[in-house]
Design a protein around this motif. Structure first.
Motif, PDB file in Angstrom:
ATOM      1  N   ALA A  43      -1.438  22.059  16.929  1.00 62.67           N
ATOM      2  CA  ALA A  43      -2.311  21.064  17.669  1.00 62.67           C
ATOM      3  C   ALA A  43      -3.054  20.054  16.663  1.00 62.67           C
ATOM      4  CB  ALA A  43      -3.543  21.569  18.218  1.00 62.67           C
ATOM      5  N   LEU A  44      -2.178  19.296  16.200  1.00 61.38           N
ATOM      6  CA  LEU A  44      -2.569  18.339  14.932  1.00 61.38           C
ATOM      7  C   LEU A  44      -2.384  16.994  15.559  1.00 61.38           C
ATOM      8  CD1 LEU A  44      -0.690  19.744  11.743  1.00 61.38           C
ATOM      9  CD2 LEU A  44      -3.292  19.847  12.156  1.00 61.38           C
ATOM     10  N   VAL A  45      -3.283  16.047  15.143  1.00 62.71           N
ATOM     11  CA  VAL A  45      -3.328  14.671  15.503  1.00 62.71           C
ATOM     12  C   VAL A  45      -2.246  14.114  14.598  1.00 62.71           C
ATOM     13  CG1 VAL A  45      -4.723  12.358  15.724  1.00 62.71           C
ATOM     14  CG2 VAL A  45      -5.592  14.431  16.648  1.00 62.71           C
ATOM     15  N   ARG A  46      -1.552  12.804  15.195  1.00 69.44           N
ATOM     16  CA  ARG A  46      -0.527  11.916  14.244  1.00 69.44           C
ATOM     17  C   ARG A  46      -1.229  10.693  14.279  1.00 69.44           C
ATOM     18  NH1 ARG A  46       6.015  12.959  15.403  1.00 69.44           N
ATOM     19  NH2 ARG A  46       5.810  11.492  13.475  1.00 69.44           N
ATOM     20  N   VAL A  47      -1.139  10.216  13.043  1.00 70.82           N
ATOM     21  CA  VAL A  47      -1.659   8.973  12.853  1.00 70.82           C
ATOM     22  C   VAL A  47      -0.489   8.095  11.905  1.00 70.82           C
ATOM     23  CG1 VAL A  47      -3.536   7.333  11.799  1.00 70.82           C
ATOM     24  CG2 VAL A  47      -4.075   9.470  12.906  1.00 70.82           C
ATOM     25  N   SER A  48      -0.302   6.661  12.346  1.00 70.03           N
ATOM     26  CA  SER A  48       0.606   6.233  11.373  1.00 70.03           C
ATOM     27  C   SER A  48       0.192   5.097  10.709  1.00 70.03           C
ATOM     28  CB  SER A  48       1.627   5.275  12.485  1.00 70.03           C
ATOM     29  OG  SER A  48       1.150   4.214  12.868  1.00 70.03           O
ATOM     30  N   GLY A  49       0.623   4.783   9.625  1.00 68.58           N
ATOM     31  CA  GLY A  49       0.200   3.808   8.699  1.00 68.58           C
ATOM     32  C   GLY A  49      -0.101   2.502   9.362  1.00 68.58           C
ATOM     33  N   PRO A 106       0.831  -1.055   0.098  1.00 68.86           N
ATOM     34  CA  PRO A 106       0.049  -0.061  -0.165  1.00 68.86           C
ATOM     35  C   PRO A 106       1.015   1.316  -0.043  1.00 68.86           C
ATOM     36  CG  PRO A 106      -0.106  -1.131   2.238  1.00 68.86           C
ATOM     37  CD  PRO A 106       0.829  -2.010   1.145  1.00 68.86           C
ATOM     38  N   GLY A 107       0.390   2.216  -0.655  1.00 71.55           N
ATOM     39  CA  GLY A 107       0.977   3.591  -0.824  1.00 71.55           C
ATOM     40  C   GLY A 107       0.200   4.667  -0.177  1.00 71.55           C
ATOM     41  N   ILE A 108       0.795   6.062  -0.201  1.00 69.31           N
ATOM     42  CA  ILE A 108       0.102   7.052   0.518  1.00 69.31           C
ATOM     43  C   ILE A 108      -1.483   7.066   0.188  1.00 69.31           C
ATOM     44  CG2 ILE A 108       1.105   8.714  -1.285  1.00 69.31           C
ATOM     45  CD1 ILE A 108      -0.370   9.345   2.536  1.00 69.31           C
ATOM     46  N   ALA A 109      -1.966   6.806  -1.160  1.00 69.03           N
ATOM     47  CA  ALA A 109      -3.128   6.640  -1.643  1.00 69.03           C
ATOM     48  C   ALA A 109      -4.234   5.843  -0.756  1.00 69.03           C
ATOM     49  CB  ALA A 109      -3.546   6.793  -3.222  1.00 69.03           C
ATOM     50  N   GLU A 110      -3.569   4.632  -0.601  1.00 67.06           N
ATOM     51  CA  GLU A 110      -4.503   3.723   0.286  1.00 67.06           C
ATOM     52  C   GLU A 110      -4.625   4.132   1.379  1.00 67.06           C
ATOM     53  OE1 GLU A 110      -1.994   2.815  -2.215  1.00 67.06           O
ATOM     54  OE2 GLU A 110      -3.221   2.168  -3.712  1.00 67.06           O
ATOM     55  N   PHE A 111      -3.505   4.668   1.938  1.00 66.67           N
ATOM     56  CA  PHE A 111      -3.431   5.135   3.589  1.00 66.67           C
ATOM     57  C   PHE A 111      -4.364   6.305   3.804  1.00 66.67           C
ATOM     58  CE2 PHE A 111       0.719   2.834   3.888  1.00 66.67           C
ATOM     59  CZ  PHE A 111       0.015   1.930   4.985  1.00 66.67           C
ATOM     60  N   ALA A 112      -4.268   7.128   2.832  1.00 65.55           N
ATOM     61  CA  ALA A 112      -5.234   8.403   3.090  1.00 65.55           C
ATOM     62  C   ALA A 112      -6.806   8.300   2.796  1.00 65.55           C
ATOM     63  CB  ALA A 112      -4.878   9.406   2.098  1.00 65.55           C
ATOM     64  N   VAL A 113      -7.064   7.481   1.783  1.00 64.52           N
ATOM     65  CA  VAL A 113      -8.371   6.898   1.469  1.00 64.52           C
ATOM     66  C   VAL A 113      -8.956   6.164   2.769  1.00 64.52           C
ATOM     67  CG1 VAL A 113     -10.032   5.541  -0.199  1.00 64.52           C
ATOM     68  CG2 VAL A 113      -8.416   7.009  -1.012  1.00 64.52           C
ATOM     69  N   ASP A 114      -8.094   5.202   3.216  1.00 61.16           N
ATOM     70  CA  ASP A 114      -8.727   4.475   4.362  1.00 61.16           C
ATOM     71  C   ASP A 114      -8.970   5.281   5.602  1.00 61.16           C
ATOM     72  OD1 ASP A 114      -8.710   2.205   2.626  1.00 61.16           O
ATOM     73  OD2 ASP A 114      -7.409   0.872   3.723  1.00 61.16           O
ATOM     74  N   LEU A 115      -8.023   6.266   5.491  1.00 57.83           N
ATOM     75  CA  LEU A 115      -8.176   7.033   6.869  1.00 57.83           C
ATOM     76  C   LEU A 115      -9.257   7.905   6.723  1.00 57.83           C
ATOM     77  CD1 LEU A 115      -6.802   8.259   9.454  1.00 57.83           C
ATOM     78  CD2 LEU A 115      -5.636  10.053   8.138  1.00 57.83           C
ATOM     79  N   VAL A 116      -9.938   8.315   5.717  1.00 60.89           N
ATOM     80  CA  VAL A 116     -11.225   9.257   5.729  1.00 60.89           C
ATOM     81  C   VAL A 116     -12.156   8.182   5.749  1.00 60.89           C
ATOM     82  CG1 VAL A 116     -10.327  11.316   4.562  1.00 60.89           C
ATOM     83  CG2 VAL A 116     -11.147   9.367   3.121  1.00 60.89           C
ATOM     84  N   GLN A 117     -12.129   7.155   5.211  1.00 61.29           N
ATOM     85  CA  GLN A 117     -13.173   6.086   5.311  1.00 61.29           C
ATOM     86  C   GLN A 117     -13.444   5.931   6.729  1.00 61.29           C
ATOM     87  OE1 GLN A 117     -12.553   3.068   2.719  1.00 61.29           O
ATOM     88  NE2 GLN A 117     -14.016   4.104   0.695  1.00 61.29           N
ATOM     89  N   ALA A 118     -12.320   5.408   7.472  1.00 66.32           N
ATOM     90  CA  ALA A 118     -12.340   5.169   8.870  1.00 66.32           C
ATOM     91  C   ALA A 118     -12.945   6.151   9.643  1.00 66.32           C
ATOM     92  CB  ALA A 118     -11.217   4.678   9.340  1.00 66.32           C
ATOM     93  N   ALA A 119     -13.046   7.274   9.212  1.00 64.31           N
ATOM     94  CA  ALA A 119     -13.311   8.578  10.125  1.00 64.31           C
ATOM     95  C   ALA A 119     -14.978   8.864   9.403  1.00 64.31           C
ATOM     96  CB  ALA A 119     -12.519   9.785   9.827  1.00 64.31           C
TER      97      ALA A 119
END
Ligand SMILES: [Zn+2]
Length: 314
Positions: free
Chosen positions: A154-160, A111-124
């Protein structure tokens, strides 16, 4: 991730790691676009789920960047985020490239950044389209600079890794197939087939007929080894381990043998421990069979975590 709050996403890359500022594209107002560009400093793109984007028009549109004002760009991006099957020609007018994530997202291969980013907004629960901006720190401080940025803004950090772990912990990783009663040398066992949603491999869960009545049935996990299991090769101990496990389960009438299988083009690795996906797959099948407590035959820490992550005592 809340609708208006960008998140710092750290993802593993082939050469080290990289960080991105990710937010929901539906909140792409001009102020936010300006903010992400200022804070992150790198180039932006839209990451789209395959369900929303039409890959062919995306490829064509990506070759023709068009300049427009921040406000126009924001309006176009916001309208794209609200559309179930968006036209990438519209993204072209925003002058922003679109990258389509692979079908299985972060659970797919590499997986690359596109997969991580889409899964992140979907999970939210924020739809299918993410606005992604690469974070470029020009002060040479590396990860410390990211900590500083997160604190200061004041940004949240999330790891892949967290995104992968959350999907493995919560999703159905296999589809249950038929259950048959299987006579063995040692007695009867119930055999349930599961088709792996990722690899398509057919796994088997074998359990003694009285397993459900046992307070804490023993769980053996066996990874398919064709040369050992089928041809009784003496170059490994797989066959004797499988025989011992089956004798225990069928003989006592209680206990579980999970038989994980590979595919001809994707054989299983034989390290001392299960990998993350295998551990979560086993936990999913145990949960799916309504077994709430097991005794692990081998004290594999990753397997223990995966089982507990699904609420199974061990
Ligand atoms: Zn073997």
């Amino acid at each position: 991730m809340r609708a208006a709050n960008p998140v710092i996403l750290d993802v593993p890359e082939e050469a080290g790691s990289a960080a991105f500022l990710v937010c929901w594209a539906g909140h792409g107002n001009a102020e936010l676009l300006g903010y992400t560009a200022r804070v992150a400093g790198g180039p932006s793109f839209l990451a789209a789920s395959p369900a929303t984007a039409q890959a062919t028009t995306v490829a064509a549109a990506n070759h023709t960047p068009v300049a427009c004002t921040l406000a126009e760009r924001a309006e176009i991006i916001t309208s794209l985020a609200g559309r179930p099957g968006f036209d990438a020609g519209t993204a072209r007018r925003a002058g922003i490239p679109v990258v389509v994530a692979a079908t299985q997202g972060v659970l797919g291969a590499a997986p690359g950044i596109a997969e991580f980013a889409v899964d992140l907004v979907q999970a939210a629960g924020l739809g299918q389209l993410a606005l992604v901006t690469e974070i470029v720190l020009d002060d040479g401080t590396g990860p410390h600079g990211l900590d500083g940025l997160a604190t200061q803004r004041a940004l949240v950090r999330v790891s892949g890794q967290e995104i992968i772990a959350e999907r493995l912990r919560t999703e159905a990783l296999a589809v249950r197939g038929p259950e048959v009663v299987l006579p063995t040398d040692h007695g009867l066992v119930l055999a349930t087939g599961y088709r792996d949603t990722h690899s398509g491999a057919e796994h088997l869960v074998l359990r003694g007929p009285a397993t459900e009545r046992s307070a804490r049935p023993v769980l053996h996990v066996h990874r398919e080894c064709p040369t050992g299991d089928v041809f009784s090769s003496l170059s490994c101990s797989c066959r004797s381990e499988l025989d011992t496990a089956l004798a225990d389960v069928a003989g006592s009438g209680s206990g579980i043998v999970v038989y994980l299988r590979g595919k001809p083009d994707r054989p299983l690795h034989h390290g001392p421990h299960l990998d993350d996906r295998q551990a979560h797959l086993v936990a999913f099948m145990i949960q799916d069979l309504s077994l709430h407590r097991v005794h692990l035959h081998h004290g594999d820490p990753r397997q223990r975590d995966a089982l507990r992550g699904r609420g199974i005592g061990c």
